[in-house]
Design an enzyme around this catalytic site. Structure first.
Site, PDB file in Angstrom:
ATOM      1  CD  GLN A   1      -3.138  -0.821   0.059  1.00 30.62           C
ATOM      2  OE1 GLN A   1      -3.374   0.643  -0.541  1.00 30.62           O
ATOM      3  NE2 GLN A   1      -3.394  -1.836  -0.530  1.00 30.62           N
ATOM      4  CB  SER A   2       4.192   1.949  -1.419  1.00 35.83           C
ATOM      5  OG  SER A   2       5.082   3.051  -1.835  1.00 35.83           O
TER       6      SER A   2
END
Length: 346
Positions: free
Chosen positions: A86-87
């Site tokens: 989920q960068s």
């Protein structure tokens, strides 16, 4: 570095390196008045960097303005970067790559999702990025994996730039040096001289830029960074190394006599919780409380942990009589959705 040193530095010119105009700037600064956790006598302000753009939302775009200017200047046609599933940084890179006509390859820590992609990962795919997953147990090899990918692309005639996690290096550091020039104007307009500027830190780049910019633009605040992974010693070493490389590379852009080695690095440990990307129940409660009282949305990975930690430290007296505190909201909204099971919604 003392306040008198800061004032002298602020009178000397700073020359920014090449930069693309990718973010919606300036972002607003406003005072929060309804959140119940603010200590008596204190004033809490928020710098809304989650409003740097609808899709680009967050701090990463400020750094990428300089990183991608450097990429285009060097003739790169492809970007490689890395981060968690989920960068925020990977998502911003994917979107900006699409806008600039650059191919984007992402190396993400973790296993492919069992169901359809969610949050930032969904946007990565929609923006056309190529995604490779690397198990957590192999994450220590991610730079080598990225280098192998770069070499493979080179054999096919592409010139690929590897951008480290969070664009946190001596180039990306300029994003929050420049943000401090914006903060200086915010503070003048609000007749504000904050005691503390607080921020989440995960790869060190925003923290490094704020530390340097605070000195260069004479803000006179204490920069408090709340780590969301690793520990304070790791961030001290990372920030020191980035500042050292930044000063060596950009010496001609900086005022004569400026010494990054003298800058204070203050990372507030103890609020990581179960680990990176995970948060304890009180963080989710703080996120929900701030959303209800102020209409401000934090995420459990970065800003929620940092804001919750800031409130704890402030109430416990660790801010040493600070009256005006500015929290830099570095974004993360899209990463909130994969954590929806932790919230009670009636």
């Amino acid at each position: 570095m003392s306040n008198s040193d800061l004032s002298r530095q602020a009178d000397r010119p700073v020359r920014l390196p090449p930069r693309l105009e990718l973010a919606r700037l300036p972002t607003p600064l406003r005072r929060l008045g309804r959140f119940a956790g603010i200590p008596a006598g204190g004033r809490l302000w928020i710098k809304h960097d989650e409003q740097t753009g609808t899709e680009l939302s967050g701090n990463k775009v400020r750094k990428l303005e300089f990183t991608l200017a450097n990429a285009l200047e060097q003739g790169h046609d492809t970007l490689i970067t890395c981060g968690g599933i989920q960068s925020n940084h990977a998502r911003a890179t994917a979107i900006l790559g699409a806008r600039l006509g650059l191919s984007v390859h992402l190396v993400l820590r973790g296993d492919p999702p069992d169901s359809l992609p969610d949050g930032n990962l969904l946007l990565d795919h929609l923006a056309g990025a190529s995604v490779r997953y690397l198990p957590r147990s192999e994450w220590h090899t991610h730079e080598a994996v990225a280098e192998q990918l770069r070499q493979s692309l080179a054999r096919d005639g592409h010139r690929a730039l590897f951008i480290p996690t969070g664009a946190s290096d001596e180039v990306g550091l300029w994003g929050y040096v420049a943000a401090c020039a914006e903060l200086r104007e915010d503070f003048r307009a609000a007749d504000l001289r904050p005691d503390v500027i607080a921020v989440a830190t995960g790869s060190g780049g925003t923290q490094s830029g704020l530390i340097a910019g605070n000195a260069l633009y004479g803000l006179g605040a204490r920069i408090m960074a709340f780590n969301v992974c690793d520990d304070a010693d790791w961030f001290h070493d990372k920030v020191s190394a980035d500042l050292g490389r930044w000063q060596r590379r950009y010496r001609d852009c900086l005022p004569a006599g400026f010494d990054a080695a003298r800058l204070d690095i203050h990372t507030v440990d103890g609020h990581v919780g179960p680990g990176y990307g995970e948060a304890p129940p009180p963080v989710y409660e703080t996120i929900a409380s701030l959303a209800r009282s102020e209409g401000v949305f934090l995420d459990p990975v970065y800003t929620g942990k940092a804001f919750h930690g800031l409130m704890q430290e402030w109430r416990n007296g660790a801010l040493k009589g600070a009256r005006d505190v500015v929290f830099v909201h570095t974004g993360g909204l899209f990463g909130l959705f994969p954590h929806r099971r932790h919230f009670s919604v009636s």
